[in-house]
Write a protein that holds these residues in place. Sequence first.
Motif, mmCIF file in Angstrom:
data_model
loop_
_atom_site.group_PDB
_atom_site.id
_atom_site.type_symbol
_atom_site.label_atom_id
_atom_site.label_comp_id
_atom_site.label_asym_id
_atom_site.label_seq_id
_atom_site.Cartn_x
_atom_site.Cartn_y
_atom_site.Cartn_z
ATOM 1 N N ASN A 66 -25.421 -15.454 -12.829
ATOM 2 C CA ASN A 66 -24.376 -14.519 -12.398
ATOM 3 C C ASN A 66 -24.816 -13.805 -11.131
ATOM 4 O O ASN A 66 -25.346 -12.711 -11.179
ATOM 5 C CB ASN A 66 -24.094 -13.489 -13.495
ATOM 6 N N ALA A 67 -24.609 -14.444 -10.005
ATOM 7 C CA ALA A 67 -25.016 -13.837 -8.737
ATOM 8 C C ALA A 67 -24.173 -12.595 -8.458
ATOM 9 O O ALA A 67 -23.040 -12.486 -8.892
ATOM 10 C CB ALA A 67 -24.847 -14.835 -7.610
ATOM 11 N N GLY A 68 -24.748 -11.662 -7.733
ATOM 12 C CA GLY A 68 -24.027 -10.452 -7.359
ATOM 13 C C GLY A 68 -24.765 -9.216 -7.786
ATOM 14 O O GLY A 68 -25.976 -9.223 -7.933
ATOM 15 N N THR A 69 -24.049 -8.145 -8.024
ATOM 16 C CA THR A 69 -24.649 -6.883 -8.409
ATOM 17 C C THR A 69 -25.337 -7.034 -9.754
ATOM 18 O O THR A 69 -24.747 -7.499 -10.715
ATOM 19 C CB THR A 69 -23.571 -5.796 -8.491
ATOM 20 N N THR A 113 -14.030 -11.860 -19.245
ATOM 21 C CA THR A 113 -14.184 -13.257 -19.603
ATOM 22 C C THR A 113 -15.448 -13.376 -20.437
ATOM 23 O O THR A 113 -16.547 -13.107 -19.946
ATOM 24 C CB THR A 113 -14.297 -14.143 -18.340
ATOM 25 N N ALA A 114 -15.308 -13.765 -21.693
ATOM 26 C CA ALA A 114 -16.452 -13.815 -22.597
ATOM 27 C C ALA A 114 -17.554 -14.735 -22.086
ATOM 28 O O ALA A 114 -18.731 -14.454 -22.238
ATOM 29 C CB ALA A 114 -16.009 -14.247 -23.986
ATOM 30 N N GLY A 115 -17.197 -15.829 -21.443
ATOM 31 C CA GLY A 115 -18.190 -16.778 -20.964
ATOM 32 C C GLY A 115 -19.097 -16.233 -19.880
ATOM 33 O O GLY A 115 -20.286 -16.539 -19.839
ATOM 34 N N ASN A 135 -22.892 -10.974 -21.443
ATOM 35 C CA ASN A 135 -24.265 -10.462 -21.376
ATOM 36 C C ASN A 135 -24.486 -9.453 -20.257
ATOM 37 O O ASN A 135 -25.617 -9.111 -19.958
ATOM 38 C CB ASN A 135 -25.251 -11.621 -21.219
ATOM 39 N N LYS A 136 -23.433 -8.979 -19.646
ATOM 40 C CA LYS A 136 -23.570 -8.006 -18.563
ATOM 41 C C LYS A 136 -23.673 -6.590 -19.120
ATOM 42 O O LYS A 136 -23.211 -6.303 -20.224
ATOM 43 C CB LYS A 136 -22.376 -8.088 -17.606
#
Length: 145
Positions: free
Chosen positions: A58-61, A86-88, A92-93
């Motif tokens: 998960n690229a980004g912040t 979006t659960a996918g 985990n965020k």
Amino acid sequence: MQIKLTIAAVIGALVVVPSFATDPTPAERKTVTSKNYVDTQVGTRQPKIPVAGTNTSNAGTSVVMYTGTAGTIGERGIYSDSSSYTAGSDANKLVTAGALDYKATHLPTMDTSKLTCSNPPDCTLWTIDDQTVYGTGNSNNNGGN
């Protein structure tokens, strides 16, 4: 006269007493270093933290986290978009306070009723009270939406 002689004696003693310097320790010595020495010392330091998205899909912040491996960092994405989930990709965020506040103040509600005992402790008479609860009107899916 006595005072002048005493002052002269003190000044004379200061001029006559030599001062001695001590040999500097290796840490105090100033020496010119070579490029090889500097490169070797820099190599013993902690590496720079990589750019976002290096350690996660998960690229980004994201937030930098510890891992079980020395010298390796972990990364956890931050969920801040309160309008879609979006659960996918969002499961985990870490959640920001703003996204959580929006969801908490926009929870679905429904009207229902509850029974309240009218004559405690026997409770042979009951009152039906209207109330608003969080949830949806679908009571057939064992957990709600």
